[in-house]
Scaffold this active site. Structure first.
Site, short mmCIF file in Angstrom:
data_model
loop_
_atom_site.label_atom_id
_atom_site.label_comp_id
_atom_site.label_asym_id
_atom_site.label_seq_id
_atom_site.Cartn_x
_atom_site.Cartn_y
_atom_site.Cartn_z
N GLU A 1 0.95 -1.19 0.21
CA GLU A 1 -0.08 -0.02 0.10
C GLU A 1 0.77 1.20 0.06
O GLU A 1 0.55 2.04 1.01
CB GLU A 1 -1.07 0.01 1.24
N ASN B 1 1.99 -5.10 -3.19
CA ASN B 1 0.47 -5.43 -3.00
C ASN B 1 -0.27 -4.06 -2.56
O ASN B 1 0.10 -3.43 -1.69
CB ASN B 1 0.68 -6.48 -1.52
N HIS C 1 -10.31 -6.39 -1.71
CA HIS C 1 -11.19 -6.27 -0.57
C HIS C 1 -12.59 -5.82 -1.47
O HIS C 1 -12.72 -4.47 -1.42
CB HIS C 1 -10.72 -5.54 0.25
N GLU D 1 -6.08 -10.90 -0.92
CA GLU D 1 -6.94 -10.67 0.31
C GLU D 1 -8.54 -10.78 -0.07
O GLU D 1 -9.15 -9.81 0.41
CB GLU D 1 -6.42 -9.47 0.78
N ASP E 1 -12.13 -10.58 -0.18
CA ASP E 1 -13.19 -10.82 0.33
C ASP E 1 -14.41 -10.11 -0.42
O ASP E 1 -14.04 -9.01 -0.86
CB ASP E 1 -13.51 -10.73 1.93
O1 9MR Z 1 -7.26 -8.34 8.55
C1 9MR Z 1 -6.36 -7.25 9.30
C2 9MR Z 1 -6.96 -7.05 10.51
O2 9MR Z 1 -7.07 -8.09 11.60
C3 9MR Z 1 -6.03 -6.01 11.16
O3 9MR Z 1 -6.88 -5.41 12.28
C4 9MR Z 1 -6.00 -4.79 10.14
C5 9MR Z 1 -5.26 -3.62 10.73
O4 9MR Z 1 -5.08 -2.71 9.63
O5 9MR Z 1 -5.25 -5.22 8.89
C6 9MR Z 1 -6.25 -6.40 8.16
O6 9MR Z 1 -5.49 -6.88 7.20
C7 9MR Z 1 -5.25 -5.77 6.20
C8 9MR Z 1 -3.84 -6.05 5.48
O7 9MR Z 1 -2.78 -6.71 6.43
C9 9MR Z 1 -3.35 -5.33 4.20
N1 9MR Z 1 -4.79 -4.81 3.59
C10 9MR Z 1 -5.95 -4.49 4.24
C11 9MR Z 1 -6.21 -5.55 5.23
C12 9MR Z 1 -7.70 -5.27 5.56
O8 9MR Z 1 -7.71 -4.14 6.62
#
Ligand code: 9MR
Length: 385
Positions: free
Chosen positions: A181, A224, A260, A289, A291
């Site tokens: 990101e 990513n 997402h 990722e 969903d």
């Molecule tokens: O799923 C992850 C969640 O448990 C954390 O609290 C969150 C914090 O930012 O991050 C989530 O995973 C992220 C991933 O690492 C990067 N892309 C977005 C995902 C969803 O927020």
């Protein structure tokens, strides 16, 4: 014909040919026999439905938002969860357990406990691992973000971190999300919220890839991001940056779309085209990722039409990846609503995963399974022909 795909398979090709001979994967507990037809008891599995060399993965729940929920660590404590994780998936991604704040909680202390456990679990179950992540603006420990470090110290810290973490798992991680990101939605580098880019300049991104490559020459190194499923300002920015880095000989191997998605918005219909333009640069591509969340009715129970629309989104993302030769890794961000990040982050939205909180399979699960089976059947046909 998935020529590149077949050529790039290493570790887990063999794995997918094995009869999933792990304790966790073979023992059918009594609960399974009583399960309704649409539960995980059915003999077919996503990982074995997939074409050879195509890895179907999931995030491994733990850390992050789970810490504020009223359940114990899912990966450690939920046996049913672990069983499905082993059975269904050929690839795993630590959801939070390899992020800076988790794995490097103090300047002079690393905590590898959970990450080690996931990598060992993966090896026991003939799964590959996607490492996530090394250079990000989020989930950094306070000691780092609030520390008063000079540029020289920060650079040394990042180098040490990458060398230590990537080195520890060298040869055991298939793909690393090296930089996560780094652009905003307008395609501008995050020069303010990303501590590394802010303090060290954009050149640090290339160094991160170089250091990761030195520490594990076998791992495929990825950019990513989210909101890069389509051809847009943000994915354009990656397309330009990657060309620049490749021209300088920086070891960048992949570009991945998180995906997402929400049924609130239209499906990113140019996903396949977008993956293809990165493929054309010689990169691997991946979905990392996926969903698909939705607005829940007041009852909290989605309608059949909502479930069908969700299944359609899942299917189309998978089809786009399958259609591109170098897209060999397809990961969903958790498989059960029980542990989803979505309701914690988006009020009124949920039901984003392919299984319910009770691990009952949704139409989205079957959409993935059937699409994989169809692709595998076509692949076998090509090889015979
Ligand atoms: O799923 C992850 C969640 O448990 C954390 O609290 C969150 C914090 O930012 O991050 C989530 O995973 C992220 C991933 O690492 C990067 N892309 C977005 C995902 C969803 O927020």
């Amino acid at each position: 014909m998935r020529s590149l795909r077949l050529a790039t398979v290493t570790l887990a090709t063999a794995a997918l040919c094995l009869p999933l001979a792990t304790g966790a994967a073979t023992a059918a507990p009594p609960a399974d026999r009583k399960a309704p037809p649409h539960s995980h008891a059915a003999p077919d599995r996503l990982r074995s439905a997939a074409p050879e060399g195509f890895f179907v993965g999931t995030a491994v729940a733990g850390g992050g938002h789970h810490l504020s929920q009223d359940y114990p660590d899912p990966f450690t404590h939920d046996k049913e969860y672990r069983k499905i994780l082993a059975r269904q998936f050929g690839s795993v991604s630590p959801e939070n357990q390899m992020k800076w704040d988790f794995i490097h909680p103090e300047r002079d202390r690393y905590d590898f406990g959970q990450a080690d456990a996931i990598v060992r679990f993966a090896e026991r179950n003939r799964q590959v691992v996607r490492g996530h992540t090394l250079l990000w603006h989020s989930q950094n420990p306070e000691w780092l973000e609030k520390g008063d470090f000079s540029a020289e110290e920060l650079r040394a810290l990042l180098r040490e971190h990458i060398t230590t973490v990537v080195g520890r798992y060298a040869g055991r991680i298939q793909q690393w999300d090296v930089a996560n990101e780094i652009f905003d939605d307008q395609g501008r580098l995050r020069t303010q919220d990303n501590i590394w880019i802010r303090e060290l300049g954009p050149g640090i991104v290339a160094d991160a890839f170089r250091w990761a490559h030195e520490a594990d020459p076998e791992a495929k190194l990825f950019f990513n991001d989210y909101n890069v499923e389509s051809v847009n300002a943000k994915s354009d920015a990656y397309h330009a940056l990657v060309q620049d880095l490749l021209a300088q000989g920086v070891p960048v191997h992949g570009f991945s779309v998180q995906a997402h998605l929400s049924t609130r918005y239209g499906f990113p219909g140019d996903l396949e085209d977008n993956l293809r333009r990165f493929d054309a640069l010689g990169l691997e591509t991946a979905v990392t990722e996926l969903d698909v969340r939705m607005d829940l009715p007041e009852s909290g129970v989605p309608t059949k039409a909502q479930e069908r629309k969700q299944a359609d989104y899942y299917r189309r993302v998978l089809q786009a990846c399958l259609a591109v030769d170098g897209c060999n890794s397809f990961t969903i961000w958790g498989f059960t609503d029980k542990y989803s990040w979505v309701p914690v982050f988006f009020e009124g939205e949920g039901f984003a995963n392919v299984m319910t909180e009770d691990f009952v399979r949704k139409p989205a699960f079957y959409a993935l399974r059937d699409t994989l089976k169809e692709a595998a059947r076509k692949d076998r046909g090509h090889r015979r022909g």
